[in-house]
Every structure is written in structure tokens, then in C-alpha cells.
Design an enzyme around this catalytic site. Sequence first.
Site, short mmCIF file in Angstrom:
data_model
loop_
_atom_site.label_atom_id
_atom_site.label_comp_id
_atom_site.label_asym_id
_atom_site.label_seq_id
_atom_site.Cartn_x
_atom_site.Cartn_y
_atom_site.Cartn_z
N LYS A 150 0.85 -1.19 0.00
CA LYS A 150 0.00 0.00 0.00
C LYS A 150 0.88 1.23 0.00
CE LYS A 150 -1.99 2.96 2.80
NZ LYS A 150 -2.05 4.08 1.89
N GLU B 108 8.99 1.45 11.54
CA GLU B 108 10.06 2.46 11.45
C GLU B 108 9.36 3.80 11.46
OE1 GLU B 108 12.08 5.29 10.57
OE2 GLU B 108 12.06 4.59 8.49
N CYS C 134 13.33 10.99 8.14
CA CYS C 134 13.02 10.70 9.54
C CYS C 134 14.24 10.73 10.46
CB CYS C 134 12.33 9.35 9.64
SG CYS C 134 13.23 8.00 8.85
N GLU D 137 8.60 16.24 16.02
CA GLU D 137 9.11 16.05 14.66
C GLU D 137 8.39 17.00 13.71
OE1 GLU D 137 10.34 12.35 11.86
OE2 GLU D 137 8.28 12.31 12.62
#
Length: 483
Positions: A179, A253, A287, A384
Site C-alpha cells: 500500500k 520504522e 526521519c 518532529e
Amino acid sequence: MTYERTELFIDGRWRTPAGGVTIPVISPSTGQPVGSIPLGGAADVDAAVDAAGRALRSPEWGAITIDQRVELLSRLAGELEKTVAARAELTSVQNGMPITLAVNAEGAGPPALLRYYAELARALPAEERRPRLDGMGVTIVRREPVGVVAAIVPWNYPQLLTMFKLAPALAAGCTVVLKPAPETTLDALELAAAAERAGLPRGVLNVVSGGVDVGTHLVAHPGVHKVAFTGSTSAGRAIGETCGRLLRPVTLELGGKSAAIVLDDADLSTVAQGLASSSLLNNGQTCHLSTRILAPRRREHEVLDVVAGVAAGLRIGDPLDPATEVGPMVSERQRRRVEDYIELGKASGTLAAGGGRPDREHGWFVEPTVFGGIGNESRIAREEIFGPVLTVIGYDDLDEAVAIANDSEYGLGGTVWTTDIERGLDIARRVETGTIGVNFYNLDLGAPFGGVKSSGLGRELGPEGLAAYQQTKSIYLLSPQTT
């Protein structure tokens, strides 16, 4: 150029999604449509998982030898190698990644990973015999594929992060339902086309695009045996909760807010050269970036000037231009999010570079931005941002530097900058993180990658990445002398 796709790839065939819906692909450089993609639904997920389950047991995939599997993976790698430049451009068009980065990460990276995992699987015996500790015979330890894998990937490195999952899964003998993110579905469908050309058996790879509803249905599907996800920590928590309830293996992750620890002996020219990739790579949409720059108090202003100079000196422009170092945010929504954090920074610290939009008529661009005078308790130092925004934070001694680095809910990346390598290694060992670099940061595809704390569960890449798609079976054999 326009990119029109209207069909999903399920069970080795191209098919119109059950709902017959398509959505536009929007260029982040212009804000204008450049194509369309199909939007899948629950019925398409059901069909894809069923196809993957049949393929797992099929003689064309489930019963072939490791050499035959390696040959199929090598053929897929070969097809991808033929289209390196075109696939790199596809990523840049969709998410604004600078083309020079895209050629290496998105173009060359996926086939390299396929070849790496194919050879790793060939070299690893499917079975090994171990003497029993009680002396009553041997135990055969057998490695088998975990089964049908749901691979859910984000938009920031769509092709590479897909292959973080797909390459070891296929090498282990699993089948996959992929996906992709709605922002970067075109490249996933191009991957499916390459798999078709390579002769990958029906149902081994299935691609179903869609939003959160599609991902939620896929994660909880009873025909899925493992989930591999890269994305936000909030989404990862929800996926982890579902997999925990179902006792389903999962690799997560997730996000990061990593620290770059600049030691008092650091060569700031080395720091400046490294920050563009370790702290601002891919327009800040990576990230593991070191977005908190920790500087000794006596050099804090000096470090701030250097970091601000790096940010201000990066060339902003069309991501398809090889000279561009910073492209746009992936979407208008993402730009708004980044700009909201910049406003928080202006209210709580000193703006040293950037802070606005570059002088461009179109697109979702944000200037690389640097703040000083920020404490580690500030929201822009703790949350973040996923954009080109850095904070410089002062520290008094090395113990405080390590404490600040570890004072985060995240633990994914990080860097240490020093002219004394052994001193740098000592600091690196003390930082609570899954990965960290000394005087540079670059992923090693042959070593494990992943995070601790809220940055995730499990590891990708390296032999550990292959083991994540295998399950072990112990077969006990009684020695004839003991019967």
C-alpha cells in the site's frame, strides 16, 4: 508531461478499483495536477490478500528452489535498472525530492537491495542441524517465510522504503500486498509493471493504493501474517495496537528528532559540509535527520553562524534541476504544518536563517530555517517537524550534551562531530538511538536500521532485515542410540 494510471495491480493483472475512483496527482513544484491514480477500497484489499495467500502456496512460488527465486529477483532488479532515470524523475515529480538525490536513492537503490537480499538468501541455509544439549540426538532448525506481508510505505522515499520491505520479503519466500502513500502511488504502479515484465508469478506482488481506511483494513486483515510500516509515530502506535491484539509480527520504522552533538574540538568546516545531508536531506523530509544541533556554550554563537550559513547557502529550486539542493514540501498541508512550527520558533527563539517562503511564484516551498536561543523543552526541539527547520541548543559539558540528546521520546538517528574519533565513539555509544554517525551520517544497506523508544520496533536492512521475514521451526530428532 502527464502520468495517468487508472488500474491497480492484483493477482498479476491490472484491474479497475472496485469503486472506480481516481484522484489527481498534484505537483508540489507547481501546485497543479500532473496526472491521476486509482483509489482502492476494502474489496480491493480483500482480493489482493487472497491472491497473495494463493501465491504463497502455489507451485510457481511456494515450491520453487532458492536458485529459482534468486533468478526471479535478479530479473526484477534488471528491469528496474533499465529505468533508473525515469523512476527517479517520477519520485521528484510526485514529492519534490531533488533529482540528484532521487537518482541514487530512488533509482539505483531498489535494484541494489534486490540483488543484495537475493544473494544473502542464497547463502543462508534453509536448515541447520544442532546437537541437542541433552545428547539425545539433533534438532533441525528450519527457516521458513513468515507468509503474506502487508507493506505500508510513506511518500518521502517511496521506492527505496518499499524495497526495504519487498526485497527481504521476496528473498525469504513471502508474498506482498503493497500500500503506497496516495502522494506517491505512480512509482508503486511502475514497480508492479516491472514485476510483470520480469515474470514474477501471479499474486506475489500486489499493489493497492488508498488512504487510511485501506491501510487500516489491510493491517487487520485475517489473511495477513506480518505488517511492515514506515511512517508517523501516531500511525505506528495504532498499527502496533492492532498487531499486538492479533499477535501479528510487525516492524515499525517511525519518527525521529535526532541530535547532532558538536564537541568543543570539532572542525566547523567539516560540520558545515556534513549538515546538508545529515540535517537537511530531502528538503528536511527524512526521519533520521539530526535537527537538534547541540553546541558547547563557548562556541554556541559560532556554531549557530555556521549552521545558519549552511541553510542560507542551499540552492532552492525546481527538483528536476540537477543544481537544486532544496525542493518543495510534498503538499500544501505539509507546508502549513512546517510554517506553523516556524511561527512557534519565532515566538520562543532567535531566527538565524530562513523563516519564510522563497521568492517563487508557484509551489509549496519553505526556506531552510535555523533558530538559536532555544531550549530542549521547546516544542520545535521536541516534536518532529519533517521540514527544513533546525534548532541550535547550548550545553555546558559532555554529560549535559548526552542528557539533552537522550531527553527525547525518539531515538532513530544522530551524529557526533569531533576531531578525536575515539572520543566521538565514546559519546556515540552513550546516545540512546538505533543509529548514529561520527562526522557523517549515511545509511549502510548491509547494517540494521531502526529506532528505539517512539522511533519504532524491529530493524530493516542487513541480515537482520531478512530475518524479520522468516520464522523458525525446530524439528527434534531422537538419536538411534537412545531408542
